[in-house]
Design an enzyme around this catalytic site. Structure first.
Site, PDB file in Angstrom:
ATOM      1  N   ARG A 251     -11.550   5.796  10.545  1.00  0.00           N
ATOM      2  CA  ARG A 251     -11.092   4.409  10.540  1.00  0.00           C
ATOM      3  C   ARG A 251     -12.175   3.460  10.055  1.00  0.00           C
ATOM      4  O   ARG A 251     -11.903   2.488   9.346  1.00  0.00           O
ATOM      5  CB  ARG A 251     -10.642   4.011  11.944  1.00  0.00           C
TER       6      ARG A 251
ATOM      7  N   SER B 198       0.840  -1.196   0.000  1.00  0.00           N
ATOM      8  CA  SER B 198       0.000   0.000   0.000  1.00  0.00           C
ATOM      9  C   SER B 198       0.879   1.252   0.000  1.00  0.00           C
ATOM     10  O   SER B 198       1.785   1.386  -0.824  1.00  0.00           O
ATOM     11  CB  SER B 198      -0.923  -0.065   1.225  1.00  0.00           C
TER      12      SER B 198
ATOM     13  N   ASP C 162      -8.623  -6.483  -4.547  1.00  0.00           N
ATOM     14  CA  ASP C 162      -8.257  -5.174  -3.994  1.00  0.00           C
ATOM     15  C   ASP C 162      -8.818  -4.087  -4.903  1.00  0.00           C
ATOM     16  O   ASP C 162      -8.315  -3.856  -5.999  1.00  0.00           O
ATOM     17  CB  ASP C 162      -6.725  -5.079  -3.910  1.00  0.00           C
TER      18      ASP C 162
ATOM     19  N   HIS D 274      -7.942  -5.108  -0.154  1.00  0.00           N
ATOM     20  CA  HIS D 274      -6.647  -4.459   0.051  1.00  0.00           C
ATOM     21  C   HIS D 274      -5.886  -5.081   1.227  1.00  0.00           C
ATOM     22  O   HIS D 274      -4.659  -5.166   1.217  1.00  0.00           O
ATOM     23  CB  HIS D 274      -6.890  -2.967   0.300  1.00  0.00           C
ATOM     24  N   ASP D 275      -6.617  -5.538   2.224  1.00  0.00           N
ATOM     25  CA  ASP D 275      -5.995  -6.145   3.404  1.00  0.00           C
ATOM     26  C   ASP D 275      -5.233  -7.426   3.090  1.00  0.00           C
ATOM     27  O   ASP D 275      -4.474  -7.918   3.929  1.00  0.00           O
ATOM     28  CB  ASP D 275      -7.054  -6.458   4.470  1.00  0.00           C
TER      29      ASP D 275
END
Lengths: 374, 205
Positions: free
Chosen positions: A224, A154, A319, A352-353
């Site tokens: 968040r 990232s 992602d 994305h994680d």
């Protein structure tokens, strides 16, 4: 993971840099500290160092625990350790908290020696280029002329890419994972919503909330929660939470009804309790500003011309925040420059994680690549 | 019909050597469906080429990374949209033609991206394959090592078929080489040749 593959109990170190650092914005930091951790041993000719750059909310604490009782290890413990893909028996691995961070490096929470007050709103806006320049000072401090590899996922991947542009001769390999050559408008939009949540929190006080002994928790929490939605794929959320209810039946209220809400609230609360709002603003801005092609009329190929490193580019199919198409742009530009590059587009469900997940094939690719990195 | 591994390896090296004779040293080479990267590895050693492979299979991509071969993971069937026109000296499709669905599109893409194109494929007209069919079974051989139910091959063709394809698509064949067990075949190539190799370029180029 067995205990034998852990780096064990670790502790951070702090390096102080008294030479002023001129930032991309033109602002000058008269001096700064960087907090960092290292794992493994630097070899005699200092040729086995790997710098791991952290993402938006990451830290210098990559692996190991601070005590035997420590509940959680560092954020990339699943890939770093003896015998792991980032093998600490072979490599000297460095994690560093970036400038503007809130985990020990100089940042908005630090005391500005000129005023004896926290920097707060007066801490300058930092960029990926600034981080890399600061990391280079740390490399000098540690006696590392060239890294065997610089890597990250990232925003960390963006730093790895920037390293090959800022210091082409100091990076032999760059591993750019789940990254992009710049943010899309949609990505900037997400960041802006996150920033607005913080900036409009009445307890933000324009960034100088420390003096008021409060924290803009609501803003951080919302920022968040939004972030977490974008780091996961729809499928991963569906599989993990689906429409599962918190209680046996719905309660016709605005309390937590669905497990999904419970997860987001938990993540938001946890983050608001440990992260600095000013740092969050700056990290997201660094993401927004990163755009090496900008100075080359948008020509990424021209921007990457100076790079000398060999590259491994990795993306994950699900992602959507840093999609495979964005990684392919980097690959294309490297191909046009006839750089040595491999590209793995990994089938992954986690969005994305996924770059943080211990997937066997993903780790095998990283391991195989690093085995060739002498 | 199993062939000892060392004979297979020796034959493969002869096939590679034949391809290498068509490539200038230090060329920029793109190998479509590069498998574990062994052809690119050979060409790098023999000709000091700058090589890149395209491969969609995870295990093959991993093998390439292990072997130090530049590999780009993508599906050929989507075309070569990430590649500039005439950006490679040579684009190779080695024993993969028969396994692609969008044959015409891929050949066009190769001609767009490569200044020169090399295509090799197992000749379905090889006498052993014909004999197999006459006897009543789908052929299984060194170049066609799959059973009918698990083959990736979808577009088998003979040397005659491919000649016709080239003629029909304005493809100018620069050279054609037919091999059996790594040795050139000049007599009745469509009957006696096991592996067909073509070297061509866009007529406009």
């Amino acid at each position: 993971m067995s205990e034998s593959s852990s780096v064990g109990v670790v502790s951070p170190k702090t390096a102080h840099f008294s030479e002023p650092l001129t930032l991309k914005s033109g602002a000058v930091l008269p001096a700064f500290d960087l907090i960092y951790e290292t794992y493994g041993k630097l070899n005699a000719d200092s040729s086995n160092a790997i710098l791991v750059c952290h993402a938006l909310s990451g830290t210098h604490h990559l692996a190991g625990k601070y005590s035997e009782e420590d509940k959680y290890p560092g954020w990339w413990d699943n890939i770093i350790g003896p015998g792991k893909p980032l093998d600490t028996d072979r490599f000297f691995i460095i994690g560093v908290n970036n400038l503007g961070g809130c985990h020990g490096s100089t940042g908005p929470m630090s005391i500005n020696p000129a005023t004896n007050q926290p920097w707060g709103s007066s801490f300058p806006v930092v960029t990926v280029e600034d981080w890399v320049a600061a990391q280079a000072r740390l490399a000098n401090h540690l006696g590392i002329n060239a890294f065997a590899a610089v890597m990250g996922g990232s925003l960390g991947g963006m730093q790895a890419l920037q390293w090959t542009l800022s210091y082409p001769a100091r990076v032999r390999h760059a591993l750019v994972i789940a990254a992009a050559p710049n943010l899309t408008a949609q990505n900037i939009a997400f960041n802006e919503v996150a920033r607005q949540a913080i900036l409009t929190d009445p307890e933000f006080y324009g960034g100088d909330f420390y003096a008021h002994d409060v924290v803009p928790r609501r803003g951080l929490r919302l920022a968040r929660m939004l972030g977490h939605i974008t780091y996961l794929s729809d499928d991963a959320m569906g599989e993990k939470f689906g429409r599962k209810l918190k209680h046996d039946e719905v309660e016709y209220s605005f309390d937590v009804e669905f497990e999904m809400e419970s997860y987001l609230r938990y993540q938001g609360d946890k983050f608001a309790g440990e992260f600095d709002a000013n740092t969050y603003l700056r990290m997201t801005r660094a993401l927004d500003y990163f755009d090496p092609a900008l100075a080359f009329d948008g020509d990424l190929s021209a921007a990457l011309k100076v790079a000398q490193a060999e590259f491994l580019i990795v993306s994950f199919t699900s992602d959507w925040r840093f999609s495979p198409a964005r990684s392919r742009e980097i690959v294309k530009a490297l191909l046009e420059n006839e750089r040595r590059v491999s590209y793995a587009e990994l089938t992954a469900q986690h969005g994305h994680d996924a770059f943080l997940m211990p997937d066997d094939h993903y780790h095998a690719v990283i391991r195989a690549y690093l085995e060739r990195v002498a | 019909m199993s062939t000892p591994n060392f004979i297979q390896a020796a034959t493969e090296r002869r096939d590679f050597a034949a391809i290498a004779r068509w490539i200038a040293p230090k060329s920029k080479v793109l190998d479509l469906g590069c498998g574990d990267g062994s052809l690119l590895g050979y060409l790098r050693g023999a000709l000091d080429i700058t090589g890149y492979g395209i491969e969609k299979d995870d295990a093959n991509v991993l093998a390439c990374v292990k072997n130090g071969i530049n590999v780009i993971q993508m599906d050929l069937e989507a075309g070569l949209s990430g590649f500039e026109a005439q950006s490679f000296d040579v684009v190779i499709l080695s024993q993969t033609l028969q396994a692609v669905y969008h044959t015409e599109h891929i050949v066009q893409e190769m001609l767009r991206v490569g200044k020169e194109v090399i295509v090799t494929f197992p000749n379905f007209g090889y006498w052993k394959h014909r004999l197999s069919i006459v006897i009543g079974n789908m052929p299984v051989s060194r170049n066609l090592p799959y059973q009918w139910y698990d083959t990736p091959n979808v577009h088998m063709c003979t040397i005659h078929d491919f000649d016709d394809f080239c003629a029909g698509h304005s493809i100018h064949i620069r050279e054609r080489l037919i091999l059996t067990d790594g040795k050139p075949v000049n007599l009745l190539p469509n009957l006696l040749g096991s592996l067909a190799m073509y070297r061509f370029a866009n007529t406009l180029a």
